[in-house]
Design an enzyme around this catalytic site. Sequence first.
Site, PDB file in Angstrom:
ATOM      1  N   LYS B   8     -28.329  -4.902 -12.236  1.00 11.02           N
ATOM      2  CA  LYS B   8     -29.658  -4.580 -11.710  1.00 11.02           C
ATOM      3  C   LYS B   8     -29.874  -5.244 -10.343  1.00 11.02           C
ATOM      4  O   LYS B   8     -29.298  -6.309 -10.074  1.00 11.02           O
ATOM      5  CB  LYS B   8     -30.685  -5.108 -12.712  1.00 11.02           C
ATOM      6  CG  LYS B   8     -32.126  -4.995 -12.295  1.00 11.02           C
ATOM      7  CD  LYS B   8     -32.998  -5.670 -13.335  1.00 11.02           C
ATOM      8  CE  LYS B   8     -34.389  -5.977 -12.829  1.00 11.02           C
ATOM      9  NZ  LYS B   8     -34.435  -7.018 -11.808  1.00 11.02           N
ATOM     10  N   LYS B  13     -25.851 -10.420  -8.116  1.00 10.01           N
ATOM     11  CA  LYS B  13     -24.489  -9.879  -8.091  1.00 10.01           C
ATOM     12  C   LYS B  13     -23.668 -10.466  -6.957  1.00 10.01           C
ATOM     13  O   LYS B  13     -22.543 -10.897  -7.154  1.00 10.01           O
ATOM     14  CB  LYS B  13     -24.507  -8.353  -7.889  1.00 10.01           C
ATOM     15  CG  LYS B  13     -24.856  -7.544  -9.084  1.00 10.01           C
ATOM     16  CD  LYS B  13     -24.792  -6.067  -8.773  1.00 10.01           C
ATOM     17  CE  LYS B  13     -25.709  -5.681  -7.621  1.00 10.01           C
ATOM     18  NZ  LYS B  13     -27.127  -5.906  -7.888  1.00 10.01           N
ATOM     19  N   LYS B  39     -27.119  -2.636   2.440  1.00 14.60           N
ATOM     20  CA  LYS B  39     -27.732  -3.894   2.930  1.00 14.60           C
ATOM     21  C   LYS B  39     -26.713  -4.784   3.637  1.00 14.60           C
ATOM     22  O   LYS B  39     -27.085  -5.676   4.390  1.00 14.60           O
ATOM     23  CB  LYS B  39     -28.270  -4.717   1.749  1.00 14.60           C
ATOM     24  CG  LYS B  39     -29.530  -4.239   1.123  1.00 14.60           C
ATOM     25  CD  LYS B  39     -30.302  -5.344   0.399  1.00 14.60           C
ATOM     26  CE  LYS B  39     -29.509  -6.162  -0.591  1.00 14.60           C
ATOM     27  NZ  LYS B  39     -29.122  -5.463  -1.809  1.00 14.60           N
ATOM     28  N   ASP B 126     -27.581  -0.153  -8.870  1.00 12.79           N
ATOM     29  CA  ASP B 126     -27.329   0.694 -10.014  1.00 12.79           C
ATOM     30  C   ASP B 126     -26.417   1.823  -9.573  1.00 12.79           C
ATOM     31  O   ASP B 126     -26.294   2.108  -8.384  1.00 12.79           O
ATOM     32  CB  ASP B 126     -28.665   1.253 -10.523  1.00 12.79           C
ATOM     33  CG  ASP B 126     -28.571   1.639 -11.987  1.00 12.79           C
ATOM     34  OD1 ASP B 126     -27.439   1.798 -12.475  1.00 12.79           O
ATOM     35  OD2 ASP B 126     -29.620   1.786 -12.614  1.00 12.79           O
TER      36      ASP B 126
END
Lengths: 508, 287
Positions: B8, B13, B39, B126
């Site tokens: 998520k 992460k 990003k 995701d």
Amino acid sequence: MKLAYWMYAGPAHIGTLRIASSFKNVHAIMHAPLGDDYFNVMRSMLERERNYTPVTASVVDRNVLARGSQEKVVDNIVRKDREEHPDLIVLTPTCTSSILQEDLKNFCDRAQIDSKGDVMLADVNHYRYNELQAADRSLHQIVQFYLEKARKKGELPEGKTEKPSVNIIGMTTLGFHNNHDCTELKRLMADLGIEVNTVIPEDASVNDLKLMPRAWFNLVPYREIGVMTADYLEREFAMPCVDITPMGIVDTARCIRKIQAVINAQGATVDYEPFIDEQTRFVSQAAWFSRSIDCQNLTGKKAVVFGDNTHAAALTKILSREMGIHVLLAGTYCKYDAEWFTNEVSDYCDRVLISEDNAEIADAIAQLEPAAIFGTQMERHIGKRLNIPCGVIAAPIHIQNFPLGYKPFMGYEGSNQLVDLIYNSFTLGMEDHLLEIFGGHDTKEGITKTMSAESNLGWSRDGLAELNKIPGFVRGKVKRNTEKFARDRNIAEITAEVLYAAKEAVGV
Amino acid sequence: MKLAVYGKGGIGKSTTSCNISVALARRGKKVLQIGCDPKHDSTFTLTGFLIPTIIDTLQEKDYHYEDVWSEDVIYKGYGGVDCVEAGGPPAGAGCGGYVVGETVKLLKELNAFDEYDVILFDVLGDVVCGGFAAPLNYADYCLIVTDNGFDALFAANRIAASVREKARTHPLRLAGLIGNRTAKRDLIDKYIDTVPMPVLEVLPLIEDIRVSRVKGKTLFEMAENDPSLNYVCDYYLNIADQILANPEGVVPNDTPDRDLFALLSDFYLNPKELPKTEESELDLMMV
């Protein structure tokens, strides 16, 4: 197994582009990857116009994918505005580029600031609507845009024209015999003493759209394109709409009677009955011809009809009502408008088929074995494989549907053309016997042709020879029964022996 | 070995990926970490700055692939970990998925895939489209970062579904869950009861991890000056060791979204009612 993907109606952007390029001095820009821009090729090949198709692509390439369109689309719109000076630029994505969900409306708004002409985004959901629905929507959107613009500026005309007048809505480029129909309808209106106020979108200028409310009524000859526009005009300007397709003697008369009612309700005093009578009995050839000895042998012949709503419905009614031909099945690929079609034809045929799957139609035809098919180019191919003649009566459009001669489908001349088409489509009297004697149109062993692609049954040479000895009018049935017999017993090759065995077993 | 880290958005992460990469490097492996997020900040804690993205480089070279060299797109990061950022368009323009797919293709063309012992894909929030699922086409193992919360596990279940889908045609396995910022693991346990899968490690909420992110340093780099942080590094070394042992992994049998929703929300709405009813039933039995 399905060998190819076939569409009866194109993707949404084709509909939008058909509307945009029908108008005069309107340019369309596609936000599209290379390959999605085949509309230009298709249109210039089919319409054979002198001018370039006014459609360009703002290509979605890897730069656009990697960074977004940035200024590209806006720059392309502004550039076209400067180069071509169109009255309107219509921007549309294609199915592919609409996946990107870029804010094209914003591009239009930004381009509008630097453009002299109008800039508009075609507001169509590309995964919900097909070509025909998108065309209907885009036409409505453009008409609404210009009428609202005129209203805001106070440029809407006051009142109606002095004499009864009509807007003919739905004539487009790449339409099925649209240009001939248009000429015929204009002639009909002239005969009725009705002025043609506007014809849209074909050859119309967007600047003339504001004059539409001056007409006494709108005529929407095609069910597929124009209904939304006419509904809008009825809602906003209380303009009555005549939406009976004037195709065939009976419906042309119905259409004229509706026109009479509509304009008499607005103060005219016309009586078109003598005109209808004159046309039906003395001018049009269709009425007497269908009662003549020539047509006697068509009576009770069986036919299958398939096409878009307008043409399939009209043909079904003509065949059944005017020519005494038994319509086994009437079908349309306009699934989105199935209810209308069912209401129109259910009294005139044994069965209604609503489907976009050409294989389903092919199987139905193979099973019904009609004497003739009236369908699209796809049904013509099906007919060729089954040795059943086919008259082409509806889009998808094909180069053969742009005849150089005058071939309208509508009005009284249209009725003549249709009777010719129907009459000549059937295999006639002596021809039936001659084919029998000389063994068919071609010398190829066409007998193994079958519609079901899964069939792996083969006919041996002696089996085929035996089958060919059987009279043509029962040969199809014998062949089907024999193949069923062989399939049930897992026989791969049908020899003369198998044919005899099947004959014993089934009694064919 | 190729790893794909999913989870998520905002679950940590990238931080987890960077620390695992360094841990793997500490075990003597040659590691490449690929940030697959428009990003482009996945490798920030490794390099200490935002490195130019693949798309920046391609654009600069006008998509002349033959002019792009490994050195143009692969940057050295802390602990000998090599770093790549895919980059991509701003939200609402272009196609982020295309960029991820293009990055993977370019690295293959550069033969970068063969030079490393471990390649780690750090993929955005995701799996939303084919492009973001592209790393799964190449990965041997998928790792899912989660916490003990409803949303993260719900997202994890969606990723598990993607893994299952890809595993039909690719030799892909789910290595397991990594619990991040997880003090209690009761909801995680409830989930893996329903959808059996390994839990590789559960990290508690550690303030220093958050600080490391802001400082642009991995925990390993910070531990150089502050040995008290070594215990945090051990979590990541543990994960690295498990992966290097070539675990069997699982092809998860995903639960339909609605069932999972019921399962997890039931946990919040009806806490511990079940044992009570059992007791009362027992009482009745006694009578």
